[in-house]
Enzyme design. Structure first.
Site, PDB file in Angstrom:
ATOM      1  N   ASP A 170      25.326 -29.608  20.511  1.00  0.00           N
ATOM      2  CA  ASP A 170      26.850 -28.767  20.214  1.00  0.00           C
ATOM      3  C   ASP A 170      26.899 -28.367  21.290  1.00  0.00           C
ATOM      4  OD1 ASP A 170      26.383 -29.687  17.505  1.00  0.00           O
ATOM      5  OD2 ASP A 170      26.556 -27.306  17.243  1.00  0.00           O
ATOM      6  N   GLU A 229      34.925 -36.636  -3.958  1.00  0.00           N
ATOM      7  CA  GLU A 229      34.246 -36.516  -2.726  1.00  0.00           C
ATOM      8  C   GLU A 229      32.482 -37.269  -3.125  1.00  0.00           C
ATOM      9  OE1 GLU A 229      35.635 -33.953  -4.851  1.00  0.00           O
ATOM     10  OE2 GLU A 229      34.538 -32.398  -4.408  1.00  0.00           O
ATOM     11  N   HIS A 266      34.778 -35.260  -9.322  1.00  0.00           N
ATOM     12  CA  HIS A 266      35.038 -35.333  -7.992  1.00  0.00           C
ATOM     13  C   HIS A 266      34.616 -35.805  -7.374  1.00  0.00           C
ATOM     14  CE1 HIS A 266      34.063 -30.223  -7.854  1.00  0.00           C
ATOM     15  NE2 HIS A 266      33.485 -31.116  -9.381  1.00  0.00           N
ATOM     16  N   GLY A 290      36.696 -26.159  -7.876  1.00  0.00           N
ATOM     17  CA  GLY A 290      35.681 -24.622  -7.683  1.00  0.00           C
ATOM     18  C   GLY A 290      34.558 -24.291  -8.944  1.00  0.00           C
ATOM     19  N   CYS A 346      39.179 -31.572  -9.930  1.00  0.00           N
ATOM     20  CA  CYS A 346      38.727 -30.981 -10.698  1.00  0.00           C
ATOM     21  C   CYS A 346      39.367 -28.946 -11.085  1.00  0.00           C
ATOM     22  CB  CYS A 346      37.098 -30.670 -10.005  1.00  0.00           C
ATOM     23  SG  CYS A 346      36.643 -29.784 -11.497  1.00  0.00           S
ATOM     24  N   TYR A 347      39.065 -28.213 -10.432  1.00  0.00           N
ATOM     25  CA  TYR A 347      39.993 -27.798 -10.895  1.00  0.00           C
ATOM     26  C   TYR A 347      40.981 -27.170 -10.214  1.00  0.00           C
ATOM     27  CZ  TYR A 347      41.264 -22.026 -11.178  1.00  0.00           C
ATOM     28  OH  TYR A 347      41.641 -21.063 -11.409  1.00  0.00           O
ATOM     29  N   LYS A 379      29.335 -31.985  12.293  1.00  0.00           N
ATOM     30  CA  LYS A 379      28.461 -32.237  12.956  1.00  0.00           C
ATOM     31  C   LYS A 379      28.989 -33.930  13.589  1.00  0.00           C
ATOM     32  CE  LYS A 379      24.595 -31.002  14.787  1.00  0.00           C
ATOM     33  NZ  LYS A 379      24.157 -29.625  15.445  1.00  0.00           N
TER      34      LYS A 379
END
Ligand code: XMP
Length: 527
Positions: A235, A179, A177, A62, A89-90, A382
């Site tokens: 969608d 990710e 991070h 964050g 991280c945070y 998605k």
């Protein structure tokens, strides 16, 4: 409209969101590891998080510093409940400070790609990964002492404690991070946490979603009927196909042909979609009506409003007709919407009522419609929606479709929308799409609006004569979520081919230009 969320959440890995959109990416990465994940805001009380029976918890990064006034905190209980926790991280710094470690504001900042020195390559998180690996850092504070009971497993040139583990308590943390793709072993480390640290199995698939949703939709709808507005987009198509599979002929789809579609799209819905799903489809030809309403209007906001308003009217009329055609049948009480997980998260973390973005929903259906919502894609990203679509047997052309705005070509004509201009733009757009597909660029390009500058004319020379025609703009962009985008560096020969074909084949167009603006400052659509 009331929102119903029929499916009970399977036990999830909770991703606690400390802001700045890291949480969405983490949740996607967890699902890529085939473990179900959900995002919760960091303001949710820990007791409420634990009441969800999470299988594991991940604390995201964050923008705050742990020592900043008002920085988000977490009740210590989260680390004492026996649920495996991974701080990033945070989240890592919060775990460190909450459990008695030391985080200093040393002024030692690290941003971007940084070499990580792993001291314990046999640890739960790092096993099988190199002793030196690039990771993505973004922090100002640094952890100098791990809490008691933790083993330090990695450092950087600047940070003495860049990762730690407490296997007994199932608590893990990394300063970076994992990710983001620049952390080359990030996915592996995340999977080590999930499989080795938390003991989870990679058994969540989109197939589970289909089964779970079919059952939930059947229970929700019973014998009643549902309608669904099809826009031609991914969608609504996937949502409709899923509901059709669950309740068959109790569902009727409505497709409003407003004449602002691209070439071949209406036929695609009418033929291919129906063939693939067997859905009952009501097509309303409203082209004249839309053209009439749009006559003389150049202002983009005005155009959007008109298109939205006309859409609602046509849809309501179609709904009344569906009821009138079978008055003795069960009532039409449900409306299917293709709301996706990012919309749900952005509207407040997946609880409460559905958020229907007026900007992103041509339906923009009014609040007073007396429907309950069926939103079978509410938990999906998605790319997962595309997987569900493929699994349901929808044609590739529908499932892999690039995003297309609800107001259609109406906002890709700068100037008044007329039938002639639409036809012209449709031709130019079809050529661009054809050539992009032929060059194998469909997956590399997020979307490529083709825009007609109807109010601009310039001089050209074609054949033996002087022309005074319109320019067409090509706007190929690369993006992950359309919030930000960059213009795609496309091969010149593909651009050349598109340009030659458009100026040769499309009447009144004597110039093709390329938009080389990122977003921001430019939006993707021109309008
Ligand atoms: P902008 O132009 O705001 O577009 O950068 C971001 C993304 O949203 C799409 N877009 C829409 N999609 N209804 C939609 O369904 C709309 O009214 C709408 N307006 C923009 C756009 O194509 C891009 O992918």
């Amino acid at each position: 409209m009331s929102s119903a969320n029929p499916a009970a959440a399977p036990d999830a890995v909770l991703v606690v969101d400390f802001g700045a959109q890291y949480a969405q990416l983490i949740a996607r990465r967890v699902r890529e590891a085939r473990v179900y994940s959900e995002i919760v805001p960091s303001t949710m009380p820990v007791a409420e998080m634990l009441a969800k029976n999470p299988k594991a918890i991940i604390l995201s990064g964050g923008p705050s510093s742990v020592y900043e006034e008002g920085a988000p905190q977490l009740d210590r209980e989260i680390f004492e409940a026996g649920v495996p926790v991974f701080g990033m991280c945070y989240g890592f710094q919060l775990m460190a400070t909450t459990l008695g470690g030391t985080v200093d504001n040393t002024g030692a900042r690290e941003y971007g790609r940084t070499p990580l020195h792993v001291s314990r390559t046999s640890s739960t998180l790092f096993e099988g990964t190199p002793a030196e690996q690039p990771v993505w850092m973004s922090h100002g504070d640094a952890c100098s002492a791990a809490p008691e009971g933790f083993t330090v497993t990695a450092s950087t040139d600047v940070v003495p404690v860049a990762a730690f583990e407490n296997d007994e308590k199932k608590l893990y943390g990394v300063q970076y991070h994992p990710e983001v793709m620049h952390s080359t072993h990030g996915q592996q480390i995340l999977e080590h946490f999930l499989y080795r640290g938390a003991g989870l199995r990679p058994d969540w698939t989109t197939g589970n979603v289909i089964e779970e949703q079919i059952e939930a939709i059947r229970a929700q709808v019973g014998e009643k009927r549902a309608i669904c507005g099809l826009s031609g987009g991914v969608d609504s198509a996937v949502a409709a196909a899923l509901v059709q599979k669950a309740i068959g002929s109790q569902l009727t789809c409505v497709y409003v042909d407003h004449g602002l579609m691209r070439k071949g799209e209406t036929e695609q819905v009418e033929k291919d979609f129906v063939a693939a799903t067997g859905v009952q489809l009501k097509v309303v030809d409203a082209q004249e009506r839309f053209l009439k309403a749009l006559a003389g209007v150049s202002d983009p906001e005005e155009k959007r409003k008109i298109i939205g308003r006309e859409f609602i009217r046509v849809f309501e009329q179609a709904q009344a007709e569906i009821v009138a055609e079978a008055p003795d049948d069960h009532p039409v009480e449900f409306l299917v919407q293709g709301t996706l997980y990012p919309d749900v998260v952005e509207s407040g973390g997946g609880t409460g009522t559905a958020n229907i973005k007026s900007h992103h929903n041509v339906g923009g259906l009014p609040e007073d419609l007396e429907f309950q919502l069926i939103e079978p894609l509410r938990k999906l990203f998605k790319d997962e929606v595309r997987m569900v679509g493929a699994e349901l047997g929808l044609p590739e052309e529908i499932v892999q479709r690039q995003p297309f705005p609800g107001p259609g070509l109406g906002i890709r004509i700068v100037g008044e929308v007329t039938k002639e201009r639409l036809d012209l733009l449709r031709e130019a757009d079809a050529i661009a799409r054809e050539e992009l597909t032929a060059a194998g660029l469909d997956r590399d390009i997020w979307q490529c609006p083709v825009v007609l500058l109807a109010d601009v004319r310039s001089v050209g020379v074609q054949g033996d004569g002087r022309t005074y025609g319109h320019p067409i703009v090509l706007r190929p962009v690369s993006s992950e979520d359309a919030m930000t985008a960059d213009w795609t560096r496309m091969p010149y020969d593909v651009l050349a081919k598109i340009s030659t074909r458009i100026t040769n084949e499309v009447k009144d167009v004597n110039r093709v230009v390329l938009d080389v603006t990122s977003k921001p400052p430019g939006t993707i659509e021109w309008e």
